[in-house]
Enzyme design. Structure first.
Site, PDB file in Angstrom:
ATOM      1  NE  ARG A 124      -3.989  -1.930   2.326  1.00  0.00           N
ATOM      2  CZ  ARG A 124      -4.705  -2.284   3.384  1.00  0.00           C
ATOM      3  NH1 ARG A 124      -4.526  -1.666   4.535  1.00  0.00           N
ATOM      4  NH2 ARG A 124      -5.587  -3.246   3.293  1.00  0.00           N
ATOM      5  CD  GLU A 180      -4.715  -8.737  -4.123  1.00  0.00           C
ATOM      6  OE1 GLU A 180      -5.247  -9.789  -3.732  1.00  0.00           O
ATOM      7  OE2 GLU A 180      -4.849  -7.659  -3.525  1.00  0.00           O
ATOM      8  CE1 TYR A 211     -10.007 -10.474  -3.524  1.00  0.00           C
ATOM      9  CE2 TYR A 211      -7.968 -11.440  -4.360  1.00  0.00           C
ATOM     10  CZ  TYR A 211      -8.628 -10.543  -3.543  1.00  0.00           C
ATOM     11  OH  TYR A 211      -7.910  -9.694  -2.756  1.00  0.00           O
ATOM     12  CG  ASP A 245     -11.409 -10.709   0.919  1.00  0.00           C
ATOM     13  OD1 ASP A 245     -12.457 -10.033   1.007  1.00  0.00           O
ATOM     14  OD2 ASP A 245     -10.529 -10.682   1.785  1.00  0.00           O
ATOM     15  CB  CYS A 293     -24.067  -4.373  11.658  1.00  0.00           C
ATOM     16  SG  CYS A 293     -23.726  -6.101  11.289  1.00  0.00           S
TER      17      CYS A 293
END
Length: 302
Positions: A23, A35, A118, A136, A205
């Site tokens: 990142r 990945e 993905y 994912d 949620c």
DNA sequence: AACCCGGGGAT
DNA sequence: ATCCCAGGGTT
């Protein structure tokens, strides 16, 4: 932006793992390498190996130039060695077919070795910040809990979650949204013992607050019967023996081979007898997967 | 749809 | 002792 999106991104800005090496440097090559390493492998185990790997193979071009056997050597500790073979093949394709530039079209990405649905979305979101939603295990779990409730039994089909996730990505913020979802899934909305009290989405949620004991009960109730198989110690499995074979070949000085008979003798001395009897079968499988190569009665990493 | 592929950390 | 993990490919 919805309330959920705002809270998620605010939480990420505060608690997200912005210092992860893939990142810190925004480079499609870093995205692809990370990945591949992260497929079915936790972040903490990938971080140190990612660093040494990138130092040795800093670009698609460097990886394409390097021998596959060395790529597999640098993969030590990650498992699933066919990923290393496929990553190397991907680098070769990027160099020879795309002039060293990572393609961005879904259809082109999907044809690359080791790249499934993905990873297509992950590359598009993380490397190019296109509005894609890599689904994912974390994203799937969070979307299900937030919008449908506890995931046992699954109230929403995988396709339904996929469609919904794509709508949930704020325009132009796919990188941060996906990063945030994965960090939230790893740090707060975990599979086993979710920390709802620390979650930025708790008041929005459907599943919160989740009682860990109830979650565990439901998981067992709806677990597939196959999970109730007779457990076998890992050291007695063929997978363990495969790992020992590849590790032994990693120890060979580059360019050297070992006779199959010597290798078999060493491996049989390490693994369970029932697995050792299947030595030829294990080698054949590794050869088919292009991880190892035979030359007469000798063998080495491919 | 089911199976194979590693191995270490969390619970 | 079991579950879980930034999935993909093969059968």
């Amino acid at each position: 932006m919805t309330g959920i999106q705002r809270r998620l991104l605010a939480w990420y800005a505060k608690y997200g793992r912005a210092n992860l090496p893939w990142r810190v440097v925004r480079d499609p090559y870093y995205t692809v390498v990370s990945e591949f390493m992260l497929q079915q492998t936790q972040v903490d185990r990938v971080v140190p190996i990612f660093g040494t790997f990138i130092s040795r193979f800093p670009t698609f071009s460097a990886l394409a130039k390097g021998p596959q056997s060395e790529v597999v050597r640098y993969w030590k500790g990650l498992g699933y060695n066919t990923r290393a073979v496929r990553l190397k093949a991907l680098a070769d394709a990027v160099v020879t077919k795309f002039g060293g530039e990572m393609p961005t079209e879904e259809n082109l990405l999907l044809e690359l070795p080791g790249v499934g649905p993905y990873t297509v979305a992950a590359i598009r979101a993380f490397a190019f910040n296109y509005d894609a939603a890599p689904m994912d295990t974390n994203v799937r779990r969070i979307v299900h809990r937030v919008h449908f409730g506890i995931e046992y039994p699954a109230k929403a089909a995988s396709k339904e979650l996929d469609m919904l996730a794509r709508q949930l990505v704020p325009n132009g913020k796919a990188h941060d949204w996906s990063s945030a979802m994965m960090d939230l899934g790893a740090l707060v909305c975990t599979a086993r013992a979710p920390r709802c009290a620390a979650c930025p989405l708790q008041t929005l949620c459907v599943a919160a607050p989740i009682d860990a004991a109830r979650l565990e009960r439901l998981r067992e109730e709806f677990a597939k019967p196959a999970t109730a198989k007779e457990p076998v110690p890992f050291e007695l499995t063929a997978r363990f023996a495969r790992g020992r074979i590849v590790d032994r070949l990693r120890e060979l000085p580059p360019g050297e081979r070992i006779s199959l008979l010597d290798l078999e003798r060493e491996i049989v001395g390490i693994v369970a007898a029932e697995v050792g009897e299947r030595f030829d079968e294990l080698v054949a499988a590794l050869e088919k997967e292009k991880i190892v190569a035979r030359d007469g009665n000798e063998i080495s990493l491919a």
